[in-house]
Design an enzyme around this catalytic site. Sequence first.
Site, PDB file in Angstrom:
ATOM      1  N   ASP A 133     -73.944   1.562  -3.262  1.00 47.59           N
ATOM      2  CA  ASP A 133     -74.640   1.116  -4.467  1.00 47.59           C
ATOM      3  C   ASP A 133     -73.692   1.333  -5.653  1.00 47.59           C
ATOM      4  O   ASP A 133     -73.118   2.427  -5.780  1.00 47.59           O
ATOM      5  CB  ASP A 133     -75.903   1.979  -4.616  1.00 47.59           C
ATOM      6  N   LYS A 160     -76.301  -7.109 -19.925  1.00 47.23           N
ATOM      7  CA  LYS A 160     -74.945  -7.658 -20.066  1.00 47.23           C
ATOM      8  C   LYS A 160     -74.338  -7.246 -21.409  1.00 47.23           C
ATOM      9  O   LYS A 160     -73.132  -6.965 -21.503  1.00 47.23           O
ATOM     10  CB  LYS A 160     -74.974  -9.179 -19.910  1.00 47.23           C
ATOM     11  N   ARG A 181     -78.954 -29.093 -18.601  1.00 46.83           N
ATOM     12  CA  ARG A 181     -78.197 -28.000 -19.236  1.00 46.83           C
ATOM     13  C   ARG A 181     -76.926 -27.696 -18.451  1.00 46.83           C
ATOM     14  O   ARG A 181     -75.858 -27.463 -19.020  1.00 46.83           O
ATOM     15  CB  ARG A 181     -79.081 -26.759 -19.327  1.00 46.83           C
ATOM     16  N   TYR A 212     -82.241  -8.732 -18.545  1.00 52.55           N
ATOM     17  CA  TYR A 212     -80.954  -9.026 -17.882  1.00 52.55           C
ATOM     18  C   TYR A 212     -79.863  -9.240 -18.930  1.00 52.55           C
ATOM     19  O   TYR A 212     -78.758  -8.667 -18.831  1.00 52.55           O
ATOM     20  CB  TYR A 212     -81.144 -10.270 -17.000  1.00 52.55           C
ATOM     21  N   SER A 233     -78.752 -10.506 -10.782  1.00 52.85           N
ATOM     22  CA  SER A 233     -78.154 -11.656 -11.480  1.00 52.85           C
ATOM     23  C   SER A 233     -79.188 -12.533 -12.184  1.00 52.85           C
ATOM     24  O   SER A 233     -78.923 -13.693 -12.475  1.00 52.85           O
ATOM     25  CB  SER A 233     -77.352 -12.502 -10.492  1.00 52.85           C
TER      26      SER A 233
END
Length: 256
Positions: free
Chosen positions: A45, A138, A172, A134, A69
């Site tokens: 991990d 980042k 997109r 998420y 993700s």
Amino acid sequence: MQRVLITGAAGRIGRMLRARMPRPGRELRLLDRVPVDEPGAITADVADLAAMVAACEGVDAVVHLGGISGEADWASIRDANIEGTYAVFEAARRAGVRRVVYASSNHAVGFAHQPHDPDLEMPDHLSPRPDTFYGVSKVLGEALGSLYHDRHGLDVVCLRIGTCADEPHDLRGLSTWLSPDDCARLVEAALATPSPGFRVVWGVSANTRRVWSLDGGAAIGYVPQDDAEVFADRTGPGDPAKDEAGRRYVGGAFTL
Ligand code: 15L
């Protein structure tokens, strides 16, 4: 021998890079929390600091793809993406790794408005405007990269990756697509460019409908070869709300 550790090696982008990065004089050390069917691959991990320090021993560079993700509940994002990315940078520092290429995401700036005028390209290092937990993870990963550069001298290249897939799936994507081959070109540039310091670079192909700048990529030697326009004939309008979100915001449907 150049040793490159790839975290998240079993994931979508990990599999793309595993097929494209092997070369003479390079050892790819693959790591994922699920077993990777390659000799010597490490099952761990990314949030396990001791395991990451061991995995970083003798490594020249880390390509950090591991984690969740897409959007998820806060605890899952915190454990996989925030704790995981901290452990990667800290392990790299302890093991003396000189460079980390960090798979950030356009969702770090997902609520930034796309320009109305396609001639006005969006610069690489927009201020954070995350569209999800998420995206927040980042932003934090980039901030950790900045800290580990300034305090510990690591070279850190953060790639704000667009839609990395075999082909775009919606309107997109005709603008945000990063082809698998261009993804590998971008990672190779981030590994090879001399002394990048800390940088944030868009991860996008040379798409006709692109509005994200390629200047940051060019500065590290990234020369994209692919254009999503070849898929335009079979990429028509989809869900109107999602298409509109894609026209309006960097992060498209992640903002809904
Ligand atoms: C991402 O960061 C995600 O990992 C991927 O699943 C896509 O949704 C991509 O961004 C995108 O914005 O298209």
